[in-house]
Design a protein around this motif. Structure first.
Motif, PDB file in Angstrom:
ATOM      1  N   PHE A   1      67.357  21.758  69.297  1.00 55.46           N
ATOM      2  CA  PHE A   1      67.883  22.417  70.496  1.00 55.46           C
ATOM      3  C   PHE A   1      68.589  23.710  70.087  1.00 55.46           C
ATOM      4  O   PHE A   1      69.233  23.751  69.041  1.00 55.46           O
ATOM      5  CB  PHE A   1      68.892  21.506  71.213  1.00 55.46           C
ATOM      6  CG  PHE A   1      68.291  20.205  71.677  1.00 55.46           C
ATOM      7  CD1 PHE A   1      67.642  20.131  72.910  1.00 55.46           C
ATOM      8  CD2 PHE A   1      68.349  19.071  70.880  1.00 55.46           C
ATOM      9  CE1 PHE A   1      67.074  18.939  73.338  1.00 55.46           C
ATOM     10  CE2 PHE A   1      67.780  17.874  71.296  1.00 55.46           C
ATOM     11  CZ  PHE A   1      67.137  17.803  72.529  1.00 55.46           C
ATOM     12  N   CYS A   2      68.458  24.716  70.943  1.00 58.98           N
ATOM     13  CA  CYS A   2      69.148  25.982  70.680  1.00 58.98           C
ATOM     14  C   CYS A   2      70.654  25.718  70.573  1.00 58.98           C
ATOM     15  O   CYS A   2      71.232  25.077  71.453  1.00 58.98           O
ATOM     16  CB  CYS A   2      68.862  26.974  71.806  1.00 58.98           C
ATOM     17  SG  CYS A   2      69.878  28.462  71.725  1.00 58.98           S
ATOM     18  N   VAL A   3      71.270  26.202  69.487  1.00 56.68           N
ATOM     19  CA  VAL A   3      72.706  25.941  69.303  1.00 56.68           C
ATOM     20  C   VAL A   3      73.563  26.720  70.289  1.00 56.68           C
ATOM     21  O   VAL A   3      74.728  26.408  70.495  1.00 56.68           O
ATOM     22  CB  VAL A   3      73.210  26.273  67.870  1.00 56.68           C
ATOM     23  CG1 VAL A   3      72.935  25.156  66.924  1.00 56.68           C
ATOM     24  CG2 VAL A   3      72.662  27.575  67.356  1.00 56.68           C
ATOM     25  N   LEU A   4      72.976  27.745  70.915  1.00 50.29           N
ATOM     26  CA  LEU A   4      73.773  28.568  71.828  1.00 50.29           C
ATOM     27  C   LEU A   4      73.701  28.071  73.268  1.00 50.29           C
ATOM     28  O   LEU A   4      74.686  28.090  73.988  1.00 50.29           O
ATOM     29  CB  LEU A   4      73.314  30.029  71.750  1.00 50.29           C
ATOM     30  CG  LEU A   4      73.497  30.686  70.378  1.00 50.29           C
ATOM     31  CD1 LEU A   4      72.928  32.095  70.380  1.00 50.29           C
ATOM     32  CD2 LEU A   4      74.969  30.706  69.987  1.00 50.29           C
ATOM     33  N   CYS A   5      72.503  27.626  73.696  1.00 49.30           N
ATOM     34  CA  CYS A   5      72.381  27.251  75.111  1.00 49.30           C
ATOM     35  C   CYS A   5      71.796  25.855  75.330  1.00 49.30           C
ATOM     36  O   CYS A   5      71.697  25.397  76.462  1.00 49.30           O
ATOM     37  CB  CYS A   5      71.551  28.297  75.862  1.00 49.30           C
ATOM     38  SG  CYS A   5      69.825  28.287  75.374  1.00 49.30           S
ATOM     39  N   GLY A   6      71.402  25.167  74.258  1.00 52.09           N
ATOM     40  CA  GLY A   6      70.947  23.785  74.401  1.00 52.09           C
ATOM     41  C   GLY A   6      69.494  23.614  74.823  1.00 52.09           C
ATOM     42  O   GLY A   6      69.030  22.488  75.006  1.00 52.09           O
ATOM     43  N   THR A   7      68.760  24.714  74.965  1.00 54.62           N
ATOM     44  CA  THR A   7      67.349  24.613  75.356  1.00 54.62           C
ATOM     45  C   THR A   7      66.541  23.919  74.255  1.00 54.62           C
ATOM     46  O   THR A   7      66.693  24.269  73.086  1.00 54.62           O
ATOM     47  CB  THR A   7      66.759  26.036  75.574  1.00 54.62           C
ATOM     48  OG1 THR A   7      67.576  26.705  76.514  1.00 54.62           O
ATOM     49  CG2 THR A   7      65.323  25.984  76.054  1.00 54.62           C
ATOM     50  N   PRO A   8      65.688  22.926  74.619  1.00 54.05           N
ATOM     51  CA  PRO A   8      64.830  22.320  73.590  1.00 54.05           C
ATOM     52  C   PRO A   8      63.907  23.385  72.987  1.00 54.05           C
ATOM     53  O   PRO A   8      63.395  24.234  73.711  1.00 54.05           O
ATOM     54  CB  PRO A   8      64.008  21.283  74.366  1.00 54.05           C
ATOM     55  CG  PRO A   8      64.733  21.076  75.649  1.00 54.05           C
ATOM     56  CD  PRO A   8      65.466  22.346  75.947  1.00 54.05           C
TER      57      PRO A   8
ATOM     58  N   VAL B   1      67.858  29.056  67.357  1.00 54.44           N
ATOM     59  CA  VAL B   1      68.289  29.787  68.556  1.00 54.44           C
ATOM     60  C   VAL B   1      67.042  30.241  69.307  1.00 54.44           C
ATOM     61  O   VAL B   1      66.001  30.481  68.701  1.00 54.44           O
ATOM     62  CB  VAL B   1      69.158  31.020  68.188  1.00 54.44           C
ATOM     63  CG1 VAL B   1      70.540  30.596  67.731  1.00 54.44           C
ATOM     64  CG2 VAL B   1      68.494  31.872  67.116  1.00 54.44           C
ATOM     65  N   CYS B   2      67.157  30.320  70.634  1.00 53.85           N
ATOM     66  CA  CYS B   2      65.964  30.718  71.379  1.00 53.85           C
ATOM     67  C   CYS B   2      65.827  32.238  71.464  1.00 53.85           C
ATOM     68  O   CYS B   2      64.762  32.748  71.767  1.00 53.85           O
ATOM     69  CB  CYS B   2      65.893  30.033  72.742  1.00 53.85           C
ATOM     70  SG  CYS B   2      67.329  30.268  73.761  1.00 53.85           S
ATOM     71  N   CYS B   3      66.920  32.973  71.173  1.00 54.18           N
ATOM     72  CA  CYS B   3      66.759  34.424  71.079  1.00 54.18           C
ATOM     73  C   CYS B   3      66.149  34.740  69.709  1.00 54.18           C
ATOM     74  O   CYS B   3      66.123  33.886  68.834  1.00 54.18           O
ATOM     75  CB  CYS B   3      68.106  35.119  71.244  1.00 54.18           C
ATOM     76  SG  CYS B   3      69.342  34.526  70.105  1.00 54.18           S
TER      77      CYS B   3
END
Ligand SMILES: [Zn+2]
Length: 239
Positions: free
Chosen positions: A151-158, A173-175
């Motif tokens: 999961f993205c550590v910043l926003c929790g997105t899988p 991270v997703c960015c």
């Protein structure tokens, strides 16, 4: 002088004066500690071979005001397969260095000790880099530095597909701000994070995947553990 026995690995030793050595010991009961091996620098010393790094011994230690003194030591395990293969030996020495950098002296860490022993045994027959990754991930977990791979550590997105790993943020991270992480490397790290040592037998990641995972985790470790990881700086020389 009162004596006590201690089952411990020697992780490192360094010279003390002209004839002695100080050994850094790692035991289940006491964690990291140091002792003096008198006469270990003299030729023909019976202690010298037994206090080699990564050898597990049963020590008889005499309590002294500053450091305990090794009065006897009996070899428990030597891991000959590690010494016959330079890449195995280097990986194992890196684990010893990491352990010394990560743990405080005098604090018992029985799980870390058991895992160190298991890791050295497994390194004798499995890919040493696979075992090293497993040990590093478990140690990070113990210290509260568990990196996130799912999961993205910043926003929790899988996270799915190709992603980026931010050593600074401590996970994926997703960015697009971080080190590029292929799905295979991410899955391998995530799998190893959950795996028990016995499950390593069934994992066969490609060398390239392990190399990438190792470099990435190395960045994460560098930022979190004030490691004087001298041995790991030699690893690139081994290809
Ligand atoms: Zn995100």
């Amino acid at each position: 002088m009162p004596t006590h026995s201690l089952d411990a690995f020697t992780l490192r030793s360094y010279p003390l004066g002209e004839s002695d050595r100080i050994v850094v010991l790692f035991s289940r009961e006491k964690g990291l500690g140091r002792a003096v091996a008198k006469g270990a620098r003299k030729s023909g010393s019976s202690l010298a071979g037994r206090i080699e790094p990564l050898v597990r011994c049963r020590f008889l230690l005499a309590a002294c005001r500053n450091l305990d003194i090794v009065s006897q030591c009996e070899t428990v395990r030597t891991f000959p397969a590690l010494r016959q293969d330079l890449s195995r030996l280097m990986q194992a020495l890196c684990l010893a260095e990491l352990t010394m950098a990560a743990l405080a002296e005098g604090e018992p860490h029985p799980e870390a000790f058991d895992r160190f022993d298991e890791a050295l045994r497994s390194m004798c027959r499995l890919d040493p880099q696979l075992v090293a990754l497993w040990y590093q991930l478990k140690l990070l977990d113990d210290l509260g530095y568990r990196p996130s791979f799912d999961f993205c550590v910043l926003c929790g997105t899988p996270i799915e597909g190709e992603s980026f790993f931010s050593p600074r943020e401590g996970g994926v991270v997703c960015c697009r701000d971080g080190l590029r992480l292929s799905p295979l490397v991410r899955e391998t790290l995530s799998l190893l994070q959950e795996a028990g040592i016995s499950e390593l037998d069934s994992l066969h990641p490609e060398k390239e995947v392990l190399g990438d995972a190792h470099r990435l985790l190395g960045e994460h470790i560098k930022l979190r553990i004030d490691a004087r990881l001298k041995a790991s700086s030699l690893l690139p020389l081994l290809g």
